[in-house]
Design an enzyme around this catalytic site. Structure first.
Site, PDB file in Angstrom:
ATOM      1  CG  ASP A  12      -1.286  -3.672  -2.528  1.00  0.00           C
ATOM      2  OD1 ASP A  12      -1.077  -3.410  -3.756  1.00  0.00           O
ATOM      3  OD2 ASP A  12      -2.232  -4.532  -1.982  1.00  0.00           O
ATOM      4  CG  ASN A  60       3.957  -8.615  -7.787  1.00  0.00           C
ATOM      5  OD1 ASN A  60       4.619  -8.090  -6.940  1.00  0.00           O
ATOM      6  ND2 ASN A  60       2.742  -8.432  -7.819  1.00  0.00           N
TER       7      ASN A  60
HETATM    8  C1  IPE Z   1       1.726  -7.786  -2.701  1.00  0.00           C
HETATM    9  O1  IPE Z   1       0.796  -6.969  -3.535  1.00  0.00           O
HETATM   10  C2  IPE Z   1       2.928  -7.632  -3.421  1.00  0.00           C
HETATM   11  C3  IPE Z   1       3.704  -6.296  -3.169  1.00  0.00           C
HETATM   12  C4  IPE Z   1       3.408  -5.455  -2.403  1.00  0.00           C
HETATM   13  C5  IPE Z   1       5.224  -6.235  -3.583  1.00  0.00           C
HETATM   14  P1  IPE Z   1      -0.053  -7.389  -4.686  1.00  0.00           P
HETATM   15  O2  IPE Z   1      -0.636  -6.253  -5.318  1.00  0.00           O
HETATM   16  O3  IPE Z   1       0.756  -8.145  -5.686  1.00  0.00           O
HETATM   17  O4  IPE Z   1      -0.875  -8.352  -4.147  1.00  0.00           O
HETATM   18  P2  IPE Z   1      -2.442  -9.084  -4.251  1.00  0.00           P
HETATM   19  O5  IPE Z   1      -2.286  -9.466  -5.964  1.00  0.00           O
HETATM   20  O6  IPE Z   1      -3.309  -7.904  -4.408  1.00  0.00           O
HETATM   21  O7  IPE Z   1      -2.840  -9.958  -3.286  1.00  0.00           O
HETATM   22  C1  IPE Z   2       2.065  -2.418  -5.091  1.00  0.00           C
HETATM   23  O1  IPE Z   2       1.229  -1.815  -5.660  1.00  0.00           O
HETATM   24  C2  IPE Z   2       3.495  -2.411  -5.969  1.00  0.00           C
HETATM   25  C3  IPE Z   2       3.956  -3.988  -6.331  1.00  0.00           C
HETATM   26  C4  IPE Z   2       3.051  -5.051  -6.023  1.00  0.00           C
HETATM   27  C5  IPE Z   2       5.112  -3.991  -6.998  1.00  0.00           C
HETATM   28  P1  IPE Z   2       0.267  -2.264  -6.806  1.00  0.00           P
HETATM   29  O2  IPE Z   2       0.994  -2.306  -8.219  1.00  0.00           O
HETATM   30  O3  IPE Z   2      -0.034  -3.639  -6.651  1.00  0.00           O
HETATM   31  O4  IPE Z   2      -1.013  -1.364  -6.829  1.00  0.00           O
HETATM   32  P2  IPE Z   2      -2.485  -1.760  -6.973  1.00  0.00           P
HETATM   33  O5  IPE Z   2      -2.567  -2.876  -5.815  1.00  0.00           O
HETATM   34  O6  IPE Z   2      -2.591  -2.245  -8.314  1.00  0.00           O
HETATM   35  O7  IPE Z   2      -3.249  -0.519  -6.719  1.00  0.00           O
HETATM   36 MG    MG Z   3      -1.738  -4.386  -5.375  1.00  0.00          MG
END
Ligand code: IPE
Ligand code: IPE
Ligand code: MG
Length: 248
Positions: A12, A60
């Site tokens: 993340d 997502n």
């Molecule tokens: C969790 O991260 C999913 C992945 C890392 C693929 P998100 O960024 O989607 O999770 P939330 O929304 O902060 O809980």
């Molecule tokens: C994790 O990084 C990757 C996916 C969830 C696909 P994020 O895209 O959630 O990054 P933040 O949480 O917005 O920084």
């Molecule tokens: Mg995230």
């Protein structure tokens, strides 16, 4: 250092990494893929048997279309570029999640990579794609209900094992350690059944900044934990193989 047999990672922080640099979110994802490459190699070197990466959640799909399609594109290219490394390092690829929601091109690239790496025995790399644990649990219940309906199984015969065998992770041991980057301390619908007794390590480092050193720090923290599985300290101390470090 005690090495987990199965390590699961919630990668993340890609978006925040890019925002901090005034770059589009996708450049964070691009950097994130480079880190995946390094971490897969390091886990293989460390002798981890199962590495499971949360790459794209069911939730997502709700992100802006532009970001979703850029992520799918990156995934397709990752699979093409990594096949050689997987074959060289004897890594087999597995995928968990609702795969029929993925674009056909990505689906066929996944199918091909899974098939070509099937017999590799060094490490199982599992990508959680279009994955949500609640969805996985519901799909498992449907499989069991169909067996009951077909008269192949009685409700009283359903065990934890039956259930685990109907999950996407069938045949894999449960994760010993879950790492989540970016400072968030939640599970976000990842492996709800399988994480029942996992140790959890949260690091503030954003995924694109994660590296081998940070992985080692997380593994050190894991090594300092005492896993009791509901027993007492004395009980597990009696069972523990010699030489393993414990926090008192
Ligand atoms: C969790 O991260 C999913 C992945 C890392 C693929 P998100 O960024 O989607 O999770 P939330 O929304 O902060 O809980
Ligand atoms: C994790 O990084 C990757 C996916 C969830 C696909 P994020 O895209 O959630 O990054 P933040 O949480 O917005 O920084
Ligand atoms: Mg995230």
């Amino acid at each position: 250092m005690h090495i987990p047999r199965h390590l699961a990672i919630i990668m993340d922080g890609n978006g925040r990494w890019a925002e901090q640099r005034h770059l589009p979110r996708i450049s964070g994802h691009r950097q994130g893929v480079r880190v995946v490459r390094d971490i897969v190699k390091e886990c293989h070197r460390l002798g981890i048997d199962y590495l499971t990466l949360y790459a794209f959640s069911s939730e997502n799909w709700g992100r802006p279309e532009e970001e979703v399609s850029a992520l799918m594109d990156l995934l397709g290219r990752y699979l093409q570029s990594e096949l050689e490394l997987m074959l060289k390092n004897r890594i087999s690829l597995r995928v968990i999640g609702e795969l029929d929601r993925l674009p056909p091109g990505v689906r066929s690239a996944l199918k091909e990579t899974v098939e070509r790496t099937r017999n590799n025995g060094d490490m199982v790399l599992t990508l959680a794609l279009s994955y949500g644990a609640r969805n996985e649990l519901v799909r498992a219940v449907r499989k069991i209900a169909a067996k009951v309906q077909a008269g192949l199984l009685l409700p009283g015969e359903i065990t934890e094992r039956t259930f685990a065998d109907c999950l996407d992770t069938a045949g894999m041991p449960d994760p010993d350690l879950l790492i989540r980057t970016s400072g968030e301390m939640r599970v976000s619908n990842f492996l709800l059944w399988q994480l029942a007794y996992a140790e959890m390590v949260f690091t503030p480092v954003l995924w694109p900044d994660f590296n081998e050193d940070e992985l080692h720090r997380c593994l050190e923290e894991y090594s300092s934990r005492e896993r009791r599985f509901g027993l007492t300290h004395d009980q597990v101390a009696g069972l523990r193989p010699e030489g393993r470090r414990v926090n008192h």
